[in-house]
Design a protein around this motif. Structure first.
Motif, PDB file in Angstrom:
ATOM      1  N   VAL A  15     -10.607   2.391  -3.900  1.00  0.00           N
ATOM      2  CA  VAL A  15      -9.139   2.544  -3.846  1.00  0.00           C
ATOM      3  C   VAL A  15      -8.550   1.557  -2.844  1.00  0.00           C
ATOM      4  O   VAL A  15      -7.534   0.903  -3.118  1.00  0.00           O
ATOM      5  CB  VAL A  15      -8.770   4.001  -3.476  1.00  0.00           C
ATOM      6  CG1 VAL A  15      -7.302   4.122  -3.131  1.00  0.00           C
ATOM      7  CG2 VAL A  15      -9.148   4.939  -4.624  1.00  0.00           C
ATOM      8  N   GLU A  16      -9.210   1.430  -1.705  1.00  0.00           N
ATOM      9  CA  GLU A  16      -8.699   0.535  -0.665  1.00  0.00           C
ATOM     10  C   GLU A  16      -8.648  -0.908  -1.171  1.00  0.00           C
ATOM     11  O   GLU A  16      -7.647  -1.600  -1.035  1.00  0.00           O
ATOM     12  CB  GLU A  16      -9.610   0.628   0.572  1.00  0.00           C
ATOM     13  CG  GLU A  16      -9.047  -0.073   1.796  1.00  0.00           C
ATOM     14  CD  GLU A  16      -7.628   0.357   2.124  1.00  0.00           C
ATOM     15  OE1 GLU A  16      -7.326   1.581   2.033  1.00  0.00           O
ATOM     16  OE2 GLU A  16      -6.800  -0.528   2.422  1.00  0.00           O
TER      17      GLU A  16
ATOM     18  N   HIS B  23      -5.908  -1.502  -3.920  1.00  0.00           N
ATOM     19  CA  HIS B  23      -4.531  -1.672  -3.436  1.00  0.00           C
ATOM     20  C   HIS B  23      -4.385  -2.909  -2.561  1.00  0.00           C
ATOM     21  O   HIS B  23      -3.314  -3.509  -2.510  1.00  0.00           O
ATOM     22  CB  HIS B  23      -4.067  -0.393  -2.729  1.00  0.00           C
ATOM     23  CG  HIS B  23      -3.845   0.732  -3.685  1.00  0.00           C
ATOM     24  ND1 HIS B  23      -2.717   0.846  -4.453  1.00  0.00           N
ATOM     25  CD2 HIS B  23      -4.643   1.778  -4.044  1.00  0.00           C
ATOM     26  CE1 HIS B  23      -2.806   1.919  -5.233  1.00  0.00           C
ATOM     27  NE2 HIS B  23      -3.973   2.512  -4.999  1.00  0.00           N
TER      28      HIS B  23
ATOM     29  N   GLU C  64       0.685  -1.869  -3.453  1.00  0.00           N
ATOM     30  CA  GLU C  64       0.771  -0.413  -3.298  1.00  0.00           C
ATOM     31  C   GLU C  64       1.020   0.294  -4.623  1.00  0.00           C
ATOM     32  O   GLU C  64       0.654   1.453  -4.786  1.00  0.00           O
ATOM     33  CB  GLU C  64       1.851  -0.047  -2.277  1.00  0.00           C
ATOM     34  CG  GLU C  64       1.429  -0.344  -0.839  1.00  0.00           C
ATOM     35  CD  GLU C  64       0.074   0.298  -0.489  1.00  0.00           C
ATOM     36  OE1 GLU C  64      -0.048   1.533  -0.615  1.00  0.00           O
ATOM     37  OE2 GLU C  64      -0.862  -0.450  -0.115  1.00  0.00           O
TER      38      GLU C  64
ATOM     39  N   THR D  86       0.235   4.793  -7.860  1.00  0.00           N
ATOM     40  CA  THR D  86       0.178   4.555  -6.415  1.00  0.00           C
ATOM     41  C   THR D  86      -1.139   5.112  -5.869  1.00  0.00           C
ATOM     42  O   THR D  86      -1.974   5.620  -6.625  1.00  0.00           O
ATOM     43  CB  THR D  86       1.341   5.257  -5.687  1.00  0.00           C
ATOM     44  OG1 THR D  86       1.118   6.673  -5.768  1.00  0.00           O
ATOM     45  CG2 THR D  86       2.679   4.903  -6.326  1.00  0.00           C
ATOM     46  N   ARG D  87      -1.266   5.072  -4.548  1.00  0.00           N
ATOM     47  CA  ARG D  87      -2.478   5.608  -3.908  1.00  0.00           C
ATOM     48  C   ARG D  87      -2.649   7.108  -4.136  1.00  0.00           C
ATOM     49  O   ARG D  87      -3.711   7.664  -3.882  1.00  0.00           O
ATOM     50  CB  ARG D  87      -2.404   5.365  -2.390  1.00  0.00           C
ATOM     51  CG  ARG D  87      -2.782   3.956  -1.973  1.00  0.00           C
ATOM     52  CD  ARG D  87      -2.562   3.778  -0.469  1.00  0.00           C
ATOM     53  NE  ARG D  87      -2.543   2.358  -0.127  1.00  0.00           N
ATOM     54  CZ  ARG D  87      -3.629   1.681   0.280  1.00  0.00           C
ATOM     55  NH1 ARG D  87      -4.787   2.279   0.414  1.00  0.00           N
ATOM     56  NH2 ARG D  87      -3.525   0.397   0.569  1.00  0.00           N
TER      57      ARG D  87
ATOM     58  N   THR E 119      -4.507   6.758  -7.998  1.00  0.00           N
ATOM     59  CA  THR E 119      -5.726   6.002  -8.303  1.00  0.00           C
ATOM     60  C   THR E 119      -7.020   6.733  -7.918  1.00  0.00           C
ATOM     61  O   THR E 119      -8.004   6.645  -8.661  1.00  0.00           O
ATOM     62  CB  THR E 119      -5.671   4.595  -7.685  1.00  0.00           C
ATOM     63  OG1 THR E 119      -5.294   4.684  -6.305  1.00  0.00           O
ATOM     64  CG2 THR E 119      -4.651   3.733  -8.418  1.00  0.00           C
TER      65      THR E 119
END
Lengths: 390, 390
Positions: free
Chosen positions: B360-361, B364, B369, B378-379, B382
């Motif tokens: 995920v990191e 993005h 974002e 968005t986070r 995901t």
């Protein structure tokens, strides 16, 4: 699947305001002086021609005009256009209209750098190796000429209507396609365009080549989209979305994507060309009459692919009887054509007593004693197909 | 329908013996000295490389070689290739292989005439305006890179896997496609290719743009053809017809014809790129895991288009419950993937304890974002989609 070569380099600019790019595209692709080719005045009345000229001037592109091109375009304006282009130093062709304007412009494009009679190319006596570049502002979705290397011209002397097919040299370098420009098309002309694009797909779809599932599915998809969207366009001529779907379908129908990997047919086009050459009917209307007759003839001899069309495109539930399924599919195709106001017989086409022997004679004179991809046809068969249109 | 520009000038030469044209095509399109780019040796072992070299020599085209390109291609050989091309005066790129060889060749093509670091293009710091010409001999139908202007490269420093999309400058001028060259592909690689091409279509098909019936139908048609032909290829790797259908489907899946007129999505590709960059799995296998998860997430939020996919492509009988129909379509897609030996979960992909926070990191970090065409993610979203792959 047959071996094939596929290349479609035309740059399509599609959507709202596409025609506003004409000056920029012409200066990039067509050189310093273009010939604008158009039809019988609707592009004048709508103001489109003035907007095209203004855009050309804004980008420093000079122009001459050749208007008045008739449907089923003939050779006379081609000769005239070639002479003007040579005299005026025209560097590129800019048809603004539909198939007639585009095909005339392509013929002029081929003729200008050629030393002999441009008709040599159509008569099969010479091959086009060089031509002026062509760019299109499309106003009639039908012929698919905006994305093809083809041009259909009728020689007045003898009324020979012939389609020239080239791989690349006559393909438009760009086509500007704004569906809004088609809002004012009369319903009958819209419907004729639909029949023309359906025919372009079916000529490729009804092929003797087997195992071409990918091309079958693409062709079926384009036909289904046309059948879905055409009634919307007829109901509301200003339905942008439906007009857009129909317009792009017309291009895909004829830019080759529905024909990759297989032998094609084109007999229905040959048969219709004789009808429109002799009786002056709209090409699409003629095709709406020819195609179901051709299919009916074929269903009795080679039903499998027609049944597949019936099942996959026309929604016929499969039975064990392929011939019956094929006939049901043909009946639904006729019903579709009828529902959008297309003729289904010679009589509905306005031809009360067609001279079938003359049509047959000219057909074989132009195309030889036998022809056809799906099944080979001879003089024994072609009169019967014409009679199925009565 | 959205406005669009569409142009695919690649010349496809398709069928038996297509690769024999390589010398002739290279001399016409790529200049006097090409760089042959290939992978880990199958083109050497099969004798194809020797045949390519002989054909080049026969047509007076000199060559240098860059072999050993790995799947999920990285930047190292791109730098190496750029240096060799400059030193040797290479005039054109000739990848012989699949997406990895082609994408590497495209990156070199872009880098050679550029003054700075080629990665600037992938990092979005510069735009490719000039490149060496590229021609392809295709041996792996999957990536669609033989007909696209795109190239996916992973930067080893930080494992950033980024897709560069260009309109024209990196499109191959020609692609030689002989289905026989794919007979020796291992089953798993064949299946991964199928998942890749399915994903290329679905990324375009699941769009927020409505009223794009023509493009929907074409996309559905290509997917149906793939689903029909893939099992035949798995059953008999030397089935020429099925291989041919799959090979051409892979090109149509990604040359843009399935995307005209609409906003696209591409989130599943973004999510997969992180998986294959970090865990080194085959891209297509990763996509087989990602796509059903993404679809399941979307079905709960925006089921209509997924239900249309279920009805039209997967043969689900329509009911009043769009969400249920969508889920049934996804189940059938999973069953299809499973039937050709593709993984459906992280675990089947060989990743027992995926580091979802890391994925995920990086996702993005690379993509921002929020992103996505069908629905913006968005986070918050995901990680949930990654968890659906467990």
């Amino acid at each position: 699947m047959e071996n094939f070569t596929y290349c479609t380099p035309t740059r399509y600019v599609f959507g709202h305001g596409a025609e506003e790019k004409v000056g920029e595209m012409a200066s990039r692709y067509l050189g310093r002086k273009v010939m604008i080719v158009y039809g019988k005045g609707s592009v004048v009345r709508s103001g489109l021609l003035d907007r095209v000229k203004a855009s050309l001037s804004e980008h420093g592109v000079d122009y001459v005009e050749l208007g008045g091109i008739e449907p089923n375009p003939v050779d006379t304006p081609v000769y005239e256009g070639i002479e003007i282009c040579r005299r005026e130093g025209v560097t590129g062709m800019l048809p603004v209209g539909g198939g007639s304007a585009i095909d005339t412009a392509k013929a002029i494009a081929a003729g200008v750098p050629y030393d002999g009679d441009f008709w040599d190319f159509w008569a099969g006596k010479a091959t086009v190796t060089e031509a002026l570049p062509v760019g299109v502002v499309l106003t009639i979705p039908a012929a698919g000429s905006e994305g093809s290397g083809n041009s259909v011209i009728t020689r007045l002397d003898g009324m020979h209507k012939i389609s020239l097919r080239t791989d690349m040299v006559l393909r438009p370098l760009f086509s500007l396609m704004n569906p809004e420009l088609t809002f004012t098309l009369p319903p009958y002309q819209t419907a004729c365009g639909v029949a023309d694009m359906m025919a372009h797909i079916m000529e490729r779809y009804f092929s003797p080549t087997e195992d071409v599932e990918i091309t079958d599915r693409v062709a079926e998809g384009v036909m289904m989209a046309i059948i879905e969207e055409a009634p919307k366009v007829m109901a509301d001529p200003c339905d942008y979305q439906a007009r857009a779907n129909i317009m792009w379908s017309g291009t895909l129908a004829h830019n080759g994507i529905c024909g990759t990997g297989r032998r094609e047919d084109w007999v229905s086009h040959f048969m219709e060309h004789e009808i429109s050459a002799v009786y002056g009917v709209a090409h699409g209307a003629g095709l709406a009459v020819v195609f179901p007759a051709w299919l009916t003839f074929m269903a009795a001899r080679k039903p499998a692919k027609i049944a597949q069309f019936a099942h996959r495109v026309m929604g016929v539930t499969p039975t064990a009887d392929l011939h019956a399924d094929a006939l049901e599919g043909i009946a639904r195709l006729r019903a579709f054509y009828g529902s959008i106001g297309l003729p289904l017989t010679f009589s509905q086409l306005g031809i009360e007593n067609p001279d079938i022997p003359r049509l047959v004679e000219k057909l074989h004179e132009n195309k030889g004693e036998s022809f056809g991809g799906y099944l080979t046809l001879t003089r024994r068969d072609t009169p019967e197909i014409y009679r199925l249109m009565l």
